[in-house]
Design a protein around this motif. Structure first.
Motif, PDB file in Angstrom:
ATOM      1  N   GLU A  80       8.751 -15.172  -5.816  1.00  0.00           N
ATOM      2  CA  GLU A  80       7.548 -14.179  -5.887  1.00  0.00           C
ATOM      3  C   GLU A  80       6.355 -14.670  -5.291  1.00  0.00           C
ATOM      4  O   GLU A  80       5.852 -15.598  -5.508  1.00  0.00           O
ATOM      5  CB  GLU A  80       7.415 -13.874  -7.437  1.00  0.00           C
ATOM      6  N   VAL A  81       5.685 -13.753  -4.425  1.00  0.00           N
ATOM      7  CA  VAL A  81       4.731 -13.782  -3.869  1.00  0.00           C
ATOM      8  C   VAL A  81       3.683 -12.748  -4.100  1.00  0.00           C
ATOM      9  O   VAL A  81       4.201 -11.634  -4.170  1.00  0.00           O
ATOM     10  CB  VAL A  81       4.668 -13.855  -2.368  1.00  0.00           C
ATOM     11  N   PRO A  82       2.249 -13.058  -4.184  1.00  0.00           N
ATOM     12  CA  PRO A  82       1.525 -11.972  -4.687  1.00  0.00           C
ATOM     13  C   PRO A  82       1.248 -11.091  -3.487  1.00  0.00           C
ATOM     14  O   PRO A  82       1.503 -11.246  -2.290  1.00  0.00           O
ATOM     15  CB  PRO A  82       0.035 -12.658  -4.628  1.00  0.00           C
ATOM     16  N   THR A  83       1.007  -9.760  -3.770  1.00  0.00           N
ATOM     17  CA  THR A  83       0.645  -8.516  -2.862  1.00  0.00           C
ATOM     18  C   THR A  83      -0.483  -7.918  -3.022  1.00  0.00           C
ATOM     19  O   THR A  83      -1.185  -8.062  -4.248  1.00  0.00           O
ATOM     20  CB  THR A  83       1.955  -7.637  -2.966  1.00  0.00           C
ATOM     21  N   VAL A  84      -1.210  -7.242  -2.182  1.00  0.00           N
ATOM     22  CA  VAL A  84      -2.502  -6.755  -2.131  1.00  0.00           C
ATOM     23  C   VAL A  84      -2.249  -5.340  -1.622  1.00  0.00           C
ATOM     24  O   VAL A  84      -1.689  -5.221  -0.554  1.00  0.00           O
ATOM     25  CB  VAL A  84      -3.415  -7.428  -1.523  1.00  0.00           C
ATOM     26  N   THR A  85      -2.822  -4.416  -2.611  1.00  0.00           N
ATOM     27  CA  THR A  85      -2.728  -3.095  -1.964  1.00  0.00           C
ATOM     28  C   THR A  85      -4.098  -2.385  -2.015  1.00  0.00           C
ATOM     29  O   THR A  85      -4.885  -2.417  -2.982  1.00  0.00           O
ATOM     30  CB  THR A  85      -1.990  -1.930  -2.941  1.00  0.00           C
ATOM     31  N   VAL A  86      -4.644  -2.130  -0.911  1.00  0.00           N
ATOM     32  CA  VAL A  86      -5.883  -1.588  -0.666  1.00  0.00           C
ATOM     33  C   VAL A  86      -6.164  -0.008  -0.358  1.00  0.00           C
ATOM     34  O   VAL A  86      -5.422   0.484   0.427  1.00  0.00           O
ATOM     35  CB  VAL A  86      -6.773  -2.504   0.608  1.00  0.00           C
ATOM     36  N   THR A  87      -6.676   0.885  -1.237  1.00  0.00           N
ATOM     37  CA  THR A  87      -6.749   2.191  -0.942  1.00  0.00           C
ATOM     38  C   THR A  87      -8.327   2.486  -0.665  1.00  0.00           C
ATOM     39  O   THR A  87      -9.261   2.001  -1.031  1.00  0.00           O
ATOM     40  CB  THR A  87      -6.555   3.097  -2.533  1.00  0.00           C
ATOM     41  N   PRO A  88      -8.451   2.999   0.597  1.00  0.00           N
ATOM     42  CA  PRO A  88      -9.686   3.198   1.321  1.00  0.00           C
ATOM     43  C   PRO A  88     -10.624   4.328   0.284  1.00  0.00           C
ATOM     44  O   PRO A  88     -10.039   5.193  -0.299  1.00  0.00           O
ATOM     45  CB  PRO A  88      -9.319   3.887   2.522  1.00  0.00           C
ATOM     46  N   ALA A  89     -11.930   4.070   0.283  1.00  0.00           N
ATOM     47  CA  ALA A  89     -12.539   5.148  -0.432  1.00  0.00           C
ATOM     48  C   ALA A  89     -12.705   6.425   0.404  1.00  0.00           C
ATOM     49  O   ALA A  89     -12.492   6.474   1.595  1.00  0.00           O
ATOM     50  CB  ALA A  89     -14.186   4.574  -0.530  1.00  0.00           C
ATOM     51  N   LYS A  90     -12.734   7.526  -0.503  1.00  0.00           N
ATOM     52  CA  LYS A  90     -12.870   8.949   0.085  1.00  0.00           C
ATOM     53  C   LYS A  90     -14.208   9.506  -0.064  1.00  0.00           C
ATOM     54  O   LYS A  90     -15.058   9.109  -0.733  1.00  0.00           O
ATOM     55  CB  LYS A  90     -11.912   9.806  -0.741  1.00  0.00           C
TER      56      LYS A  90
END
Length: 90
Positions: A80-90
């Motif tokens: 298992e490896v870490p994941t990063v999810t980025v949601t841009p600001a609106k």
């Protein structure tokens, strides 16, 4: 840092190369500087010294030798490896 290292290496190689040469001075140098006031009173004369330089003979080649070389073996495993999810600001 790299420039300093390269400069030191260049000076070292140059010193080593010059130490292997046989240099013999074959002519003395001479410089007379012209005296200049409003009009020139003396012509200038420059004689540079001459040198005979005999460099050493250097031969570069290759030869075959047997040496022990380490090898690396690779195998695949699921982890298992870490994941990063980025949601841009609106």
């Amino acid at each position: 840092m790299l420039k300093t290292t390269l400069a030191v290496a260049f000076v070292s190689v140059s010193a080593l190369g010059l130490s292997a040469c046989d240099v013999k001075k074959t002519q003395e140098g001479n410089i007379t500087v012209p005296k200049v006031e409003v009009t020139k009173t003396q012509e200038g004369d420059i004689t540079l010294p001459k040198y005979d330089v005999k460099t050493p003979d250097v031969k570069v080649g290759t030869t075959e030798k047997t040496v022990a070389v380490p090898t690396v073996k690779v195998e695949e495993k699921k982890i298992e490896v870490p994941t990063v999810t980025v949601t841009p600001a609106k």
